[in-house]
Design an enzyme around this catalytic site. Structure first.
Site, PDB file in Angstrom:
ATOM      1  N   LYS A 192       0.881  -1.174   0.000  1.00 59.25           N
ATOM      2  CA  LYS A 192       0.000   0.000   0.000  1.00 59.25           C
ATOM      3  C   LYS A 192       0.916   1.221   0.000  1.00 59.25           C
ATOM      4  O   LYS A 192       1.497   1.582   1.017  1.00 59.25           O
ATOM      5  CB  LYS A 192      -0.875  -0.014   1.258  1.00 59.25           C
ATOM      6  N   SER A 246       4.658   7.468  10.142  1.00 55.86           N
ATOM      7  CA  SER A 246       4.650   8.202  11.416  1.00 55.86           C
ATOM      8  C   SER A 246       4.392   7.254  12.584  1.00 55.86           C
ATOM      9  O   SER A 246       3.771   6.200  12.431  1.00 55.86           O
ATOM     10  CB  SER A 246       3.561   9.267  11.365  1.00 55.86           C
ATOM     11  N   TYR A 256      -4.595  -2.772  15.048  1.00 49.84           N
ATOM     12  CA  TYR A 256      -5.248  -3.616  14.032  1.00 49.84           C
ATOM     13  C   TYR A 256      -4.877  -5.080  14.257  1.00 49.84           C
ATOM     14  O   TYR A 256      -5.715  -5.979  14.146  1.00 49.84           O
ATOM     15  CB  TYR A 256      -4.794  -3.234  12.611  1.00 49.84           C
ATOM     16  N   GLU A 268       8.833   1.090  11.331  1.00 48.40           N
ATOM     17  CA  GLU A 268       9.922   2.087  11.271  1.00 48.40           C
ATOM     18  C   GLU A 268       9.230   3.438  11.303  1.00 48.40           C
ATOM     19  O   GLU A 268       8.491   3.770  10.382  1.00 48.40           O
ATOM     20  CB  GLU A 268      10.707   1.979   9.960  1.00 48.40           C
ATOM     21  N   CYS A 303      13.370  10.492   7.771  1.00 60.49           N
ATOM     22  CA  CYS A 303      13.195  10.091   9.177  1.00 60.49           C
ATOM     23  C   CYS A 303      14.511  10.133   9.932  1.00 60.49           C
ATOM     24  O   CYS A 303      14.518  10.297  11.143  1.00 60.49           O
ATOM     25  CB  CYS A 303      12.578   8.713   9.241  1.00 60.49           C
ATOM     26  N   GLU A 401       8.984  16.234  15.484  1.00 61.05           N
ATOM     27  CA  GLU A 401       9.570  15.970  14.181  1.00 61.05           C
ATOM     28  C   GLU A 401       8.921  16.904  13.165  1.00 61.05           C
ATOM     29  O   GLU A 401       7.703  16.870  12.978  1.00 61.05           O
ATOM     30  CB  GLU A 401       9.309  14.516  13.772  1.00 61.05           C
TER      31      GLU A 401
END
Ligand code: NAP
Ligand code: MG
Length: 508
Positions: A192, A246, A256, A268, A303, A401
């Site tokens: 996805k 995120s 989930y 990650e 990141c 961030e």
């Protein structure tokens, strides 16, 4: 560098692109069953590039079903490892053959500078897939120290169906980081992509089929996170989710999983990474180069961006002036101009978020040493390198961030203070330390809570080393290296009785 074309050549390629716009499931492109689409926009011009299929739960279900069928049939999962390797290497060759088209597609959809797409993202994508392909027929399983009467084996087996949910900042590379080891291990995969950047993942899946990776093994379902992403996360037929994005969304995948089939989750997530420069750091020109690169590369949409510079007060003024000089060399502008280092910010939403943080930095009393003004040009949204001096630890720009080209400079008076400040964050993805003293370097590298620490450099990581985070930066595993292969595998123990009289053996 030598592989770069001119802006005119890139624009010609952009005009001629064949755009993949629908889901790729079971070896075929197909519209979303509900017929819905969403726009994908070129952030450098604001123009709509294409309408992309908005997959929903039923599309995800079909992709997972086809992935499962392929897995059970063994067309890939039980293919000889040498053959799997050959197919993946053919994919690498096809990516190389189509690298100009893929680089332009990536740039126009994400706003990334073509310079980076051509010289970093494309070569790294190929290298990643090649590295994992090469591991396929070189990994051994284990025979246990079980004596003469029994044989104990510990073997890796592919997980089954792996869902990969990825962000927009390195669209192709993040897909490669996931599918490289997942496919090499024999899994079937459903990707996805981020809604801002679906096209290169779709084209990659098409090339994979051409390379001989059987239909159903690599599927791509573009769509919204809340619908397609959630459907994948909750699907009972998915054995594992590998996610990059995120922390906020990463947490949702744990939920989930808990509420569905306890699928394995590897996350990650974000970072607020420190770059610690001690008073004995050598060659401040080189340090400044690393500092600038680590925060401005990819417009800071990275990141592992070192967005906090923690510098000893003795050398702060000298280092800051060198960082500002380097930052001024970073050219911001139209992404298809190969001389630009910073392209457009990926979306209006992300642009507004960065601008909001810059405003907060000013309001909370940090001093703008460079930049700080957004640029809207030709329909594109740009933010030039921005440096805040006088940042204190409680300021929002020192904590959140930002995911933009914004550096926060903080001053310390000792090594201990530097370590404490480096660790004063909820994240722990990456850190850098600059010092000429190897003992200090090692002590600080061990004391900082981060998945990667670079000493007197930035970004030396490659496929051979694990990448992932401590604290809120990650969960459950690592990308890259052979650790990644293991995480896309189940571990099976097999005991085989070798005794002459099995019943006696059991009674003993
Ligand atoms: P994001 O919003 O977390 O999205 C990541 C992926 O999750 C996208 O495919 C997104 O789909 C999907 N998603 C969003 N909401 C979802 C939901 N409710 N359920 C299931 N899936 C959902 O992150 P982003 O905005 O794409 O990327 C920026 C973030 O990624 C930053 O925080 C950055 O630090 C992190 N990042 C981390 C790494 C790393 O290796 N640690 C690398 C790159 C980026 P949509 O696109 O439709 O929202
Ligand atoms: Mg998002």
């Amino acid at each position: 560098m030598s592989d770069l074309l001119t802006q005119d050549e890139y624009e010609a390629i952009a005009r001629d692109l064949t755009l993949p716009t629908t889901a790729f499931v079971n070896g075929r492109f197909s519209a979303a069953k509900g017929g819905k689409t969403f726009e994908t926009v070129n952030p450098a011009t604001g123009a709509t590039i294409a309408e992309i299929a908005a997959c929903e739960a039923e599309d995800v279900d079909l992709a997972v079903t086809k992935a499962r069928e392929a897995f059970e049939q063994g067309v890939w999962s039980r293919m000889h490892p040498v053959e799997r390797k050959h197919a993946l290497i053919r994919l690498v060759k096809l990516i190389k053959r189509n690298r100009y088209e893929l680089a332009v597609m990536e740039s126009v959809e994400s706003g990334k500078p073509i310079h980076d797409c051509a010289t970093i993202d494309l070569p790294e994508t190929q290298h990643c897939l090649e590295w994992h392909a090469e591991a396929t027929d070189k990994l051994y399983d284990q025979v246990t120290p079980s004596g003469d009467d029994a044989l104990g084996l510990v073997v890796r087996e592919p997980m089954g169906v792996v869902g990969c949910v990825v962000p927009w900042n390195f669209p192709l590379m993040m897909v490669a980081w996931k599918i490289g080891p997942a496919l090499a291990a024999g899994n079937s995969v459903v990707v996805k992509p981020a809604e801002q950047t679906s096209m290169t993942a779709l084209r990659l899946a098409e090339l994979a089929l051409e390379a001989g990776i059987p239909a159903g093994v690599l599927n791509v379902v573009p769509g919204m996170g809340e619908t397609a992403g959630q459907a994948l996360g909750r699907h009972p037929g998915v054995d594992m989710i590998s996610f990059t994005g995120s922390t906020e969304v990463g947490r949702m995948f744990l939920k989930y999983s808990a509420e569905s089939n306890l699928k394995k989750i590897v996350l990650e997530c974000g970072g607020k990474n420190p770059c610690v420069v001690l008073d004995d750091a050598e060659n401040l020109d080189a340090v400044a180069e690393h500092v600038a690169y680590s925060v401005f590369w990819n417009m800071g949409q990275n990141c592992s961006s070192n967005s906090r510079l923690i510098v000893h007060k003795k050398i702060k003024d000298e280092l800051l002036s060198k960082v500002l000089a380097k930052a001024r060399d970073w050219r911001t502008g139209y992404p298809l101009d190969p001389s630009n280092n910073l392209g457009a910010i990926v979306s209006r939403e992300q642009f507004d978020k960065i601008v909001h943080y810059i405003d907060l930095g000013k309001k909370e009393g940090a001093l703008v040493a460079l930049g700080g003004e957004p640029i809207e040009n030709g329909g594109g949204l740009y933010i030039a390198p921005t440096v805040f001096d006088g940042v204190t630890p409680e300021m929002t720009i020192a904590r959140d961030e930002i995911f933009g080209p914004v550096l926060s400079v903080m001053t310390v008076g000792s090594v201990d203070e530097a370590v404490d400040l480096a660790n004063d964050t909820q994240y722990g993805l990456q850190a850098s330390v600059f010092t000429s003293n190897v003992k200090r370097a090692h002590r600080v590298a061990r004391a900082i809570q981060a998945g990667t620490v670079t000493v007197n450099c930035y970004g030396e990581g490659d496929m051979t080393t694990p990448f992932g985070g401590y604290k809120l930066s990650g969960f459950g595993g690592r990308d890259n290296s052979l650790m990644a292969h293991d995480q896309y595998c189940e571990t099976k123990t097999i005991w085989i009785d070798l005794s002459d009289d099995p019943v006696d053996q059991a009674v003993d």
